[in-house]
Design an enzyme around this catalytic site. Structure first.
Site, PDB file in Angstrom:
ATOM      1  N   ASN A  47     -14.204  38.178  37.760  1.00  0.00           N
ATOM      2  CA  ASN A  47     -13.849  39.266  36.608  1.00  0.00           C
ATOM      3  C   ASN A  47     -14.005  38.739  35.300  1.00  0.00           C
ATOM      4  O   ASN A  47     -13.889  37.293  34.914  1.00  0.00           O
ATOM      5  CB  ASN A  47     -12.554  39.635  36.657  1.00  0.00           C
ATOM      6  CG  ASN A  47     -11.853  38.575  36.805  1.00  0.00           C
ATOM      7  OD1 ASN A  47     -11.789  37.510  36.998  1.00  0.00           O
ATOM      8  ND2 ASN A  47     -10.636  38.767  36.064  1.00  0.00           N
ATOM      9  N   ILE A  48     -15.108  39.427  33.969  1.00  0.00           N
ATOM     10  CA  ILE A  48     -15.139  38.703  32.901  1.00  0.00           C
ATOM     11  C   ILE A  48     -14.467  39.397  31.944  1.00  0.00           C
ATOM     12  O   ILE A  48     -15.084  40.972  31.920  1.00  0.00           O
ATOM     13  CB  ILE A  48     -17.087  38.960  33.247  1.00  0.00           C
ATOM     14  CG1 ILE A  48     -17.960  37.843  34.175  1.00  0.00           C
ATOM     15  CG2 ILE A  48     -17.206  37.848  31.340  1.00  0.00           C
ATOM     16  CD1 ILE A  48     -19.514  37.875  34.172  1.00  0.00           C
ATOM     17  N   GLU A  49     -13.974  38.945  31.046  1.00  0.00           N
ATOM     18  CA  GLU A  49     -12.655  39.919  30.237  1.00  0.00           C
ATOM     19  C   GLU A  49     -13.124  39.765  29.273  1.00  0.00           C
ATOM     20  O   GLU A  49     -14.649  38.692  28.771  1.00  0.00           O
ATOM     21  CB  GLU A  49     -10.983  39.499  30.695  1.00  0.00           C
ATOM     22  CG  GLU A  49     -10.695  39.747  31.569  1.00  0.00           C
ATOM     23  CD  GLU A  49      -9.134  39.109  31.801  1.00  0.00           C
ATOM     24  OE1 GLU A  49      -8.565  38.468  30.819  1.00  0.00           O
ATOM     25  OE2 GLU A  49      -9.201  39.757  32.783  1.00  0.00           O
ATOM     26  N   CYS A  58     -14.519  44.136  36.416  1.00  0.00           N
ATOM     27  CA  CYS A  58     -14.304  43.708  37.556  1.00  0.00           C
ATOM     28  C   CYS A  58     -15.439  42.374  38.623  1.00  0.00           C
ATOM     29  O   CYS A  58     -16.620  43.251  38.156  1.00  0.00           O
ATOM     30  CB  CYS A  58     -13.680  44.691  38.333  1.00  0.00           C
ATOM     31  SG  CYS A  58     -12.338  45.615  37.771  1.00  0.00           S
ATOM     32  N   GLU A  60     -15.498  42.653  41.118  1.00  0.00           N
ATOM     33  CA  GLU A  60     -16.813  43.590  42.524  1.00  0.00           C
ATOM     34  C   GLU A  60     -17.717  44.042  42.218  1.00  0.00           C
ATOM     35  O   GLU A  60     -18.729  44.289  42.830  1.00  0.00           O
ATOM     36  CB  GLU A  60     -15.481  44.950  43.334  1.00  0.00           C
ATOM     37  CG  GLU A  60     -14.556  43.828  43.439  1.00  0.00           C
ATOM     38  CD  GLU A  60     -13.065  44.247  42.889  1.00  0.00           C
ATOM     39  OE1 GLU A  60     -13.408  43.890  41.932  1.00  0.00           O
ATOM     40  OE2 GLU A  60     -11.845  44.418  43.577  1.00  0.00           O
ATOM     41  N   CYS A  91      -9.418  48.179  43.010  1.00  0.00           N
ATOM     42  CA  CYS A  91      -8.817  49.348  41.689  1.00  0.00           C
ATOM     43  C   CYS A  91     -10.475  50.596  42.365  1.00  0.00           C
ATOM     44  O   CYS A  91     -11.281  50.485  42.764  1.00  0.00           O
ATOM     45  CB  CYS A  91      -8.898  48.887  39.994  1.00  0.00           C
ATOM     46  SG  CYS A  91     -11.073  48.912  39.463  1.00  0.00           S
ATOM     47  N   CYS A  94     -14.211  50.771  41.119  1.00  0.00           N
ATOM     48  CA  CYS A  94     -14.871  49.210  42.195  1.00  0.00           C
ATOM     49  C   CYS A  94     -14.663  50.184  43.216  1.00  0.00           C
ATOM     50  O   CYS A  94     -15.394  50.502  44.092  1.00  0.00           O
ATOM     51  CB  CYS A  94     -14.195  48.345  42.578  1.00  0.00           C
ATOM     52  SG  CYS A  94     -14.408  46.868  40.745  1.00  0.00           S
TER      53      CYS A  94
END
Ligand code: THU
Length: 134
Positions: A47-49, A58, A60, A91, A94
């Site tokens: 995940n890359i915020e 996300c 995935e 989620c 995804c």
């Protein structure tokens, strides 16, 4: 479920390694994913915020987009390791993306693993019956 125990183990390890690269300074919730593509290659994602929260991706989808961008047609299996002490499933967004690259003959196997190593194995059909389709 066509994946062997050895393949499942490899995918779980790859997802755990991918989780090390998570960029999650806002949630502190690191997630790693590993995709077994139709070409037999394992692709990873984390995940890359972003400071603009809605831009977050996300793990995935990061892994799936890496696989598809590299030319992988279908996704045989995806493993996910989160930061939760409970097994936590992908989620909804995804799930819809996984379903897009699943094969109807052999639905994508989804392996979900807690930070402590407990895991479940399901298929995308179980997690997202009646997905949206055009
Ligand atoms: N996240 C995932 O990577 N996968 C999911 O299926 C659900 C949530 C990430 C997004 C965000 O960076 C963090 O987990 C907390 O929601």
């Amino acid at each position: 479920m066509i994946e062997s125990d050895a393949t499942i183990s490899l995918l779980r390890q790859a997802a755990r390694a991918a989780r090390e690269n998570a960029h999650c300074p806002y949630s502190q919730f690191a997630v790693g994913a590993a995709v077994l593509a139709g070409d037999g290659v394992i692709y990873r994602g984390a995940n890359i915020e972003n400071a603009s929260y809605g831009l977050t991706i996300c793990a995935e989808r990061a892994a799936i987009f890496a696989a598809v961008s590299a030319g992988a047609g279908t996704i045989k299996a995806i493993a996910l390791v989160t930061s939760s002490h409970d097994v936590s499933r992908p989620c909804g967004a995804c799930r819809q993306v996984i379903a897009e690259f699943s094969s109807t003959d052999s639905p994508t196997v989804v392996i979900t693993e807690s930070v402590d190593g407990a895991f479940e194995i399901e298929t995308i059909e179980q997690l997202l019956p009646h997905r949206f389709n055009l």
